[in-house]
Design a protein around this motif. Structure first.
Motif, mmCIF file in Angstrom:
data_model
loop_
_atom_site.group_PDB
_atom_site.id
_atom_site.type_symbol
_atom_site.label_atom_id
_atom_site.label_comp_id
_atom_site.label_asym_id
_atom_site.label_seq_id
_atom_site.Cartn_x
_atom_site.Cartn_y
_atom_site.Cartn_z
ATOM 1 N N LEU A 124 -1.951 7.246 7.212
ATOM 2 C CA LEU A 124 -0.575 6.812 7.396
ATOM 3 C C LEU A 124 0.018 7.490 8.628
ATOM 4 O O LEU A 124 0.193 8.704 8.649
ATOM 5 C CB LEU A 124 0.245 7.146 6.151
ATOM 6 C CG LEU A 124 1.749 6.856 6.196
ATOM 7 C CD1 LEU A 124 2.000 5.398 6.525
ATOM 8 C CD2 LEU A 124 2.390 7.226 4.870
ATOM 9 N N ILE A 177 -2.932 0.644 -1.493
ATOM 10 C CA ILE A 177 -1.604 0.581 -0.885
ATOM 11 C C ILE A 177 -1.024 -0.811 -1.104
ATOM 12 O O ILE A 177 -1.682 -1.819 -0.835
ATOM 13 C CB ILE A 177 -1.689 0.879 0.627
ATOM 14 C CG1 ILE A 177 -2.156 2.321 0.863
ATOM 15 C CG2 ILE A 177 -0.356 0.629 1.313
ATOM 16 C CD1 ILE A 177 -2.384 2.652 2.319
ATOM 17 N N ILE A 207 2.376 3.476 -2.756
ATOM 18 C CA ILE A 207 0.997 3.926 -2.998
ATOM 19 C C ILE A 207 0.780 3.782 -4.492
ATOM 20 O O ILE A 207 1.574 4.295 -5.293
ATOM 21 C CB ILE A 207 0.791 5.397 -2.577
ATOM 22 C CG1 ILE A 207 1.286 5.635 -1.149
ATOM 23 C CG2 ILE A 207 -0.670 5.781 -2.730
ATOM 24 C CD1 ILE A 207 0.570 4.848 -0.098
ATOM 25 N N VAL A 239 -3.692 11.580 -2.330
ATOM 26 C CA VAL A 239 -2.848 11.729 -1.143
ATOM 27 C C VAL A 239 -3.072 13.117 -0.573
ATOM 28 O O VAL A 239 -2.945 14.123 -1.281
ATOM 29 C CB VAL A 239 -1.351 11.522 -1.472
ATOM 30 C CG1 VAL A 239 -0.480 11.927 -0.281
ATOM 31 C CG2 VAL A 239 -1.090 10.058 -1.821
ATOM 32 N N ALA A 252 -7.332 5.484 3.889
ATOM 33 C CA ALA A 252 -6.237 5.024 4.737
ATOM 34 C C ALA A 252 -5.577 6.224 5.391
ATOM 35 O O ALA A 252 -5.484 7.299 4.794
ATOM 36 C CB ALA A 252 -5.210 4.262 3.894
ATOM 37 N N TYR A 274 -2.450 2.774 8.827
ATOM 38 C CA TYR A 274 -1.259 2.032 8.429
ATOM 39 C C TYR A 274 -0.040 2.659 9.107
ATOM 40 O O TYR A 274 0.211 3.853 8.943
ATOM 41 C CB TYR A 274 -1.084 2.061 6.907
ATOM 42 C CG TYR A 274 -2.138 1.280 6.167
ATOM 43 C CD1 TYR A 274 -1.917 -0.030 5.764
ATOM 44 C CD2 TYR A 274 -3.377 1.863 5.861
ATOM 45 C CE1 TYR A 274 -2.892 -0.746 5.088
ATOM 46 C CE2 TYR A 274 -4.361 1.153 5.193
ATOM 47 C CZ TYR A 274 -4.110 -0.155 4.809
ATOM 48 O OH TYR A 274 -5.083 -0.861 4.142
ATOM 49 N N VAL A 298 -5.376 8.386 0.684
ATOM 50 C CA VAL A 298 -4.376 8.145 1.726
ATOM 51 C C VAL A 298 -4.073 9.484 2.396
ATOM 52 O O VAL A 298 -3.672 10.445 1.736
ATOM 53 C CB VAL A 298 -3.073 7.562 1.140
ATOM 54 C CG1 VAL A 298 -2.012 7.428 2.226
ATOM 55 C CG2 VAL A 298 -3.343 6.206 0.487
#
Length: 301
Positions: A144, A200, A191, A125, A142, A167, A224
């Protein structure tokens, strides 16, 4: 090229602009709204107020004062920043180049309350695509978020990642242009991963539940990148390679200069007392320091 660009139109940013304007530096302030000041219902502990004033009223008064001095206000969202020797600023209103920049957009927003975000910080992350994209070469990532900031971060990652998906965590996309990336609008449940992020977990689809299928969807991802709302001061400083404190605030010296020459910061983004009085003081100092920095560059050229 701009001499001084101030990102943020709150007490710190406007204070810096007032000093820069009076020094004939013709500063440009990028305004993306009121920010945390809007939460202040009544301010009565700041010098000179004839009556208790709301945060919004103080904000509007500051903008009016700056405009009266000839300060230019650009209503736009800053998406990212880079450059070498001079600063390149990407905004929703176009790109800018500046000799110096003052960051005054407040402190970083809290991480989203999604299980796994805090737990996997530094292990898949991330909050900065420019900083960490290198580690995800050829991998699926990904992003967010649901704003232009998320779209910008996705574009940065697309240069190295094998695939990028945005997302929105159940929110409607608010992009100012069509996204070239896949966009998933389902609500995020968590997550997940082991030593590092593996993907995810999405909440069950309502239509699937009605059909008796409550299985959640797992979307594989090696990383992410959190890009909610707008780019904060700390995120932009980190993009430039400036040093942050242990608490994630921008590290500055007594002149409010960061570890990057010509990059200054003021207000909540430097940590400490989260008060208007402190923001105004630091904004004034940052403005004076930016003036000296630009004049020194002009004299050296």
């Amino acid at each position: 090229m701009e001499k001084i660009v101030i990102i943020g139109a709150g007490p710190a940013g406007i204070s810096a602009a007032l000093y820069a304007a009076r020094a004939n530096m013709d500063p440009l302030v990028i305004n993306n709204g009121i920010g945390a000041l809007e939460k202040a219902e009544k301010i009565e502990n700041y010098y000179g107020l004839p009556y208790p004033m709301s945060g919004r009223e103080l904000f509007e008064t500051g903008l009016s004062q700056a405009r009266a001095l000839g300060v230019r206000i650009l209503d736009a969202q800053v998406l990212g920043m880079g450059g070498f020797d001079t600063f390149e600023i990407k905004t929703t209103a176009g790109d800018l180049e500046a000799e110096s920049v003052i960051l005054a957009t407040g402190s970083r927003r809290a991480a989203p309350k999604i299980p796994g975000v805090k737990e996997f910080e530094g292990r898949g992350v991330s909050y900065c695509a420019v900083c960490d994209a290198f580690f995800y070469r050829g991998k699926e990532v990904a992003v967010l978020g649901n704003s232009d900031f998320a779209l910008h971060e996705a574009e940065e990652l697309s240069n190295t990642a094998s695939g990028v998906t945005i997302y929105t965590d159940g929110k409607a996309p608010e992009f100012s242009r069509e996204s070239p990336f896949a966009v998933n609008t389902m609500k995020i449940q968590a997550i997940e991963g082991g030593e590092k992020v593996s993907g995810i977990r999405l909440e069950p689809d309502v239509s699937a539940q009605e059909e008796g299928n409550e299985a959640t969807s797992f979307m594989p991802a090696d990383g992410v990148f959190v890009a909610l709302g707008i780019a904060g001061s700390s995120e932009m400083a980190r993009q430039m390679g400036a040093q942050l404190t242990e608490k994630g605030h921008i590290k500055v010296d007594e002149t409010m200069e960061s570890t990057i020459p010509g990059l200054f910061a003021a207000g909540d983004c430097t940590g400490g007392l989260l008060q208007v009085a402190k923001a105004v003081h630091e904004g004034a100092q940052a403005g004076i320091s930016a003036i000296r920095y630009v004049k020194k560059r002009i004299n050296a050229s």
